[in-house]
Design a protein around this motif. Structure first.
Motif, PDB file in Angstrom:
ATOM      1  N   VAL A  13      -5.423   5.639   6.854  1.00  0.00           N
ATOM      2  CA  VAL A  13      -4.846   5.128   5.610  1.00  0.00           C
ATOM      3  C   VAL A  13      -3.338   4.942   5.749  1.00  0.00           C
ATOM      4  CG1 VAL A  13      -4.336   5.731   3.205  1.00  0.00           C
ATOM      5  CG2 VAL A  13      -6.655   5.963   4.082  1.00  0.00           C
ATOM      6  N   PHE A  14      -2.635   5.955   6.242  1.00  0.00           N
ATOM      7  CA  PHE A  14      -1.181   5.855   6.340  1.00  0.00           C
ATOM      8  C   PHE A  14      -0.738   4.891   7.437  1.00  0.00           C
ATOM      9  CE2 PHE A  14      -1.436   9.914   4.020  1.00  0.00           C
ATOM     10  CZ  PHE A  14      -0.711   9.509   2.897  1.00  0.00           C
ATOM     11  N   THR A  15      -1.497   4.781   8.511  1.00  0.00           N
ATOM     12  CA  THR A  15      -1.186   3.789   9.539  1.00  0.00           C
ATOM     13  C   THR A  15      -1.395   2.378   8.984  1.00  0.00           C
ATOM     14  OG1 THR A  15      -1.862   5.348  11.261  1.00  0.00           O
ATOM     15  CG2 THR A  15      -1.715   3.033  11.889  1.00  0.00           C
ATOM     16  N   GLY A  16      -2.469   2.205   8.233  1.00  0.00           N
ATOM     17  CA  GLY A  16      -2.717   0.909   7.594  1.00  0.00           C
ATOM     18  C   GLY A  16      -1.608   0.531   6.632  1.00  0.00           C
ATOM     19  N   TYR A  17      -1.131   1.498   5.854  1.00  0.00           N
ATOM     20  CA  TYR A  17      -0.033   1.223   4.925  1.00  0.00           C
ATOM     21  C   TYR A  17       1.239   0.869   5.687  1.00  0.00           C
ATOM     22  CZ  TYR A  17       3.522   1.766   1.370  1.00  0.00           C
ATOM     23  OH  TYR A  17       4.578   1.555   0.537  1.00  0.00           O
ATOM     24  N   TYR A  18       1.503   1.569   6.766  1.00  0.00           N
ATOM     25  CA  TYR A  18       2.699   1.301   7.569  1.00  0.00           C
ATOM     26  C   TYR A  18       2.685  -0.129   8.101  1.00  0.00           C
ATOM     27  CZ  TYR A  18       5.970   1.370  11.449  1.00  0.00           C
ATOM     28  OH  TYR A  18       6.983   1.061  12.309  1.00  0.00           O
ATOM     29  N   PHE A  19       1.564  -0.536   8.693  1.00  0.00           N
ATOM     30  CA  PHE A  19       1.497  -1.880   9.256  1.00  0.00           C
ATOM     31  C   PHE A  19       1.447  -2.946   8.162  1.00  0.00           C
ATOM     32  CE2 PHE A  19      -0.030   0.398  13.110  1.00  0.00           C
ATOM     33  CZ  PHE A  19       1.003  -0.007  13.937  1.00  0.00           C
ATOM     34  N   ALA A  20       0.831  -2.637   7.021  1.00  0.00           N
ATOM     35  CA  ALA A  20       0.828  -3.596   5.909  1.00  0.00           C
ATOM     36  C   ALA A  20       2.239  -3.808   5.377  1.00  0.00           C
ATOM     37  CB  ALA A  20      -0.085  -3.090   4.792  1.00  0.00           C
ATOM     38  N   SER A  21       3.044  -2.740   5.347  1.00  0.00           N
ATOM     39  CA  SER A  21       4.425  -2.888   4.868  1.00  0.00           C
ATOM     40  C   SER A  21       5.284  -3.679   5.853  1.00  0.00           C
ATOM     41  CB  SER A  21       5.045  -1.527   4.609  1.00  0.00           C
ATOM     42  OG  SER A  21       5.219  -0.813   5.814  1.00  0.00           O
ATOM     43  N   LYS A  22       4.934  -3.646   7.132  1.00  0.00           N
ATOM     44  CA  LYS A  22       5.671  -4.423   8.127  1.00  0.00           C
ATOM     45  C   LYS A  22       5.304  -5.903   8.079  1.00  0.00           C
ATOM     46  CE  LYS A  22       7.981  -1.092   9.866  1.00  0.00           C
ATOM     47  NZ  LYS A  22       9.412  -1.022   9.656  1.00  0.00           N
ATOM     48  N   ILE A  23       4.084  -6.206   7.639  1.00  0.00           N
ATOM     49  CA  ILE A  23       3.633  -7.600   7.605  1.00  0.00           C
ATOM     50  C   ILE A  23       4.216  -8.324   6.395  1.00  0.00           C
ATOM     51  CG2 ILE A  23       1.608  -9.089   7.356  1.00  0.00           C
ATOM     52  CD1 ILE A  23       0.073  -6.972   8.999  1.00  0.00           C
ATOM     53  N   SER A  24       4.003  -7.757   5.196  1.00  0.00           N
ATOM     54  CA  SER A  24       4.544  -8.393   3.995  1.00  0.00           C
ATOM     55  C   SER A  24       4.600  -7.386   2.851  1.00  0.00           C
ATOM     56  CB  SER A  24       3.706  -9.605   3.583  1.00  0.00           C
ATOM     57  OG  SER A  24       2.507  -9.185   2.992  1.00  0.00           O
ATOM     58  N   LEU A  25       5.491  -7.650   1.919  1.00  0.00           N
ATOM     59  CA  LEU A  25       5.648  -6.796   0.749  1.00  0.00           C
ATOM     60  C   LEU A  25       4.416  -6.866  -0.146  1.00  0.00           C
ATOM     61  CD1 LEU A  25       7.450  -4.952  -0.954  1.00  0.00           C
ATOM     62  CD2 LEU A  25       8.357  -7.019  -2.038  1.00  0.00           C
ATOM     63  N   ARG A  27       1.266  -7.356   0.707  1.00  0.00           N
ATOM     64  CA  ARG A  27       0.171  -6.540   1.264  1.00  0.00           C
ATOM     65  C   ARG A  27       0.438  -5.053   1.087  1.00  0.00           C
ATOM     66  NH1 ARG A  27      -1.623  -9.720   6.761  1.00  0.00           N
ATOM     67  NH2 ARG A  27      -2.257 -11.598   5.670  1.00  0.00           N
ATOM     68  N   SER A  28       1.679  -4.639   1.225  1.00  0.00           N
ATOM     69  CA  SER A  28       1.978  -3.217   1.044  1.00  0.00           C
ATOM     70  C   SER A  28       1.797  -2.815  -0.420  1.00  0.00           C
ATOM     71  CB  SER A  28       3.383  -2.882   1.529  1.00  0.00           C
ATOM     72  OG  SER A  28       4.360  -3.490   0.723  1.00  0.00           O
ATOM     73  N   LEU A  29       2.128  -3.701  -1.364  1.00  0.00           N
ATOM     74  CA  LEU A  29       1.906  -3.400  -2.775  1.00  0.00           C
ATOM     75  C   LEU A  29       0.415  -3.329  -3.099  1.00  0.00           C
ATOM     76  CD1 LEU A  29       4.693  -5.520  -4.508  1.00  0.00           C
ATOM     77  CD2 LEU A  29       4.566  -3.030  -4.272  1.00  0.00           C
ATOM     78  N   VAL A  33      -1.493  -0.013  -4.488  1.00  0.00           N
ATOM     79  CA  VAL A  33      -2.332   0.003  -5.699  1.00  0.00           C
ATOM     80  C   VAL A  33      -3.725   0.540  -5.364  1.00  0.00           C
ATOM     81  CG1 VAL A  33      -3.475  -1.479  -7.396  1.00  0.00           C
ATOM     82  CG2 VAL A  33      -1.049  -1.783  -6.910  1.00  0.00           C
ATOM     83  N   LEU A  34      -4.287   0.099  -4.251  1.00  0.00           N
ATOM     84  CA  LEU A  34      -5.606   0.603  -3.842  1.00  0.00           C
ATOM     85  C   LEU A  34      -5.555   2.104  -3.555  1.00  0.00           C
ATOM     86  CD1 LEU A  34      -6.850  -2.284  -1.529  1.00  0.00           C
ATOM     87  CD2 LEU A  34      -7.608  -1.730  -3.848  1.00  0.00           C
ATOM     88  N   PHE A  35      -4.461   2.554  -2.948  1.00  0.00           N
ATOM     89  CA  PHE A  35      -4.303   3.980  -2.680  1.00  0.00           C
ATOM     90  C   PHE A  35      -4.213   4.768  -3.989  1.00  0.00           C
ATOM     91  CE2 PHE A  35      -1.601   7.717  -2.034  1.00  0.00           C
ATOM     92  CZ  PHE A  35      -2.383   8.408  -1.124  1.00  0.00           C
ATOM     93  N   MET A  36      -3.478   4.244  -4.960  1.00  0.00           N
ATOM     94  CA  MET A  36      -3.351   4.934  -6.248  1.00  0.00           C
ATOM     95  C   MET A  36      -4.694   4.996  -6.975  1.00  0.00           C
ATOM     96  SD  MET A  36      -0.433   6.194  -6.442  1.00  0.00           S
ATOM     97  CE  MET A  36      -0.426   6.743  -8.122  1.00  0.00           C
ATOM     98  N   ILE A  37      -5.501   3.959  -6.831  1.00  0.00           N
ATOM     99  CA  ILE A  37      -6.829   3.971  -7.441  1.00  0.00           C
ATOM    100  C   ILE A  37      -7.714   5.016  -6.759  1.00  0.00           C
ATOM    101  CG2 ILE A  37      -8.942   2.609  -7.742  1.00  0.00           C
ATOM    102  CD1 ILE A  37      -7.072   0.167  -8.163  1.00  0.00           C
TER     103      ILE A  37
END
Length: 144
Positions: A13-25, A27-29, A33-37
Motif C-alpha cells: 500500500v505505501f509503496t503504491g502510494y509513493y509511486f502514485a505520488s511520483k507519477i501525478s498528483l 493519482r496520489s489523491l 481517498v481510497l486509503f481513507m475509505i
C-alpha cells in the motif's frame, strides 16, 4: 503468518502510494481517498488480530467493533477537524479511545472506558498552556 501478510500488505500500500505520488498528483489523491475509505477496515482488522491472538489465563481477548462505527469516528470526525479549527481534536481522540476500549473484551467480559471527553480537553488545555508559556519565555528571555 497473519502478521507477515499484514506487513507485506502495508508495504504494498505505501509503496503504491509513493509511486502514485511520483507519477501525478491526481493519482496520489485518488490513492489517498481510497486509503481513507479502507482505513476503518485496517483498524478493525488490526485490533481484532492483536486481541484475538492474545490470551491471559487461557482466556482470549476479543474485539467486536463495526466498520460503520469506525468510519464515523475515524473519517467523519477527521473531516470536521478543519472546520472546527482543531477544537474537535480532543473529542475525536476521546471517541477513538472509547471505541477501541469499549469494543474490546476479555472472554465474555467487555471493557469500559471511564474517562469523559472533558478529561481529554483538560489534557489538551494543559499542553497548550505549556506551549504558550514556552513561546512567551522564548520571546521574553532574549528581550530581557
Amino acid at each position: 503468518m497473519a502478521i507477515l501478510i499484514g506487513f507485506l500488505s502495508s508495504v504494498v500500500v505505501f509503496t503504491g502510494y509513493y509511486f502514485a505520488s511520483k507519477i501525478s498528483l491526481t493519482r496520489s489523491l485518488i490513492f489517498f481517498v481510497l486509503f481513507m475509505i479502507a482505513l476503518p477496515w485496517f483498524i478493525i482488522r488490526s485490533l481484532a488480530l492483536r486481541l484475538r491472538n492474545t490470551s491471559f489465563r487461557n482466556l482470549r481477548f476479543n474485539f467486536s467493533g463495526k466498520y460503520s462505527e469506525a468510519a464515523g469516528i475515524y473519517i467523519g470526525l477527521a473531516i470536521l477537524n478543519p472546520f472546527t479549527l482543531g477544537l474537535i481534536m480532543p473529542y475525536m481522540m476521546f471517541r477513538q479511545n472509547e471505541f477501541m476500549v469499549s469494543k474490546s473484551s476479555f472472554g465474555k467480559t467487555p471493557f469500559k472506558l471511564f474517562a469523559k471527553a472533558k478529561d481529554f480537553y483538560r489534557i489538551y488545555l494543559v499542553f497548550i498552556l505549556i506551549f504558550v508559556i514556552g513561546i512567551a519565555a522564548a520571546i521574553a528571555i532574549p528581550a530581557y
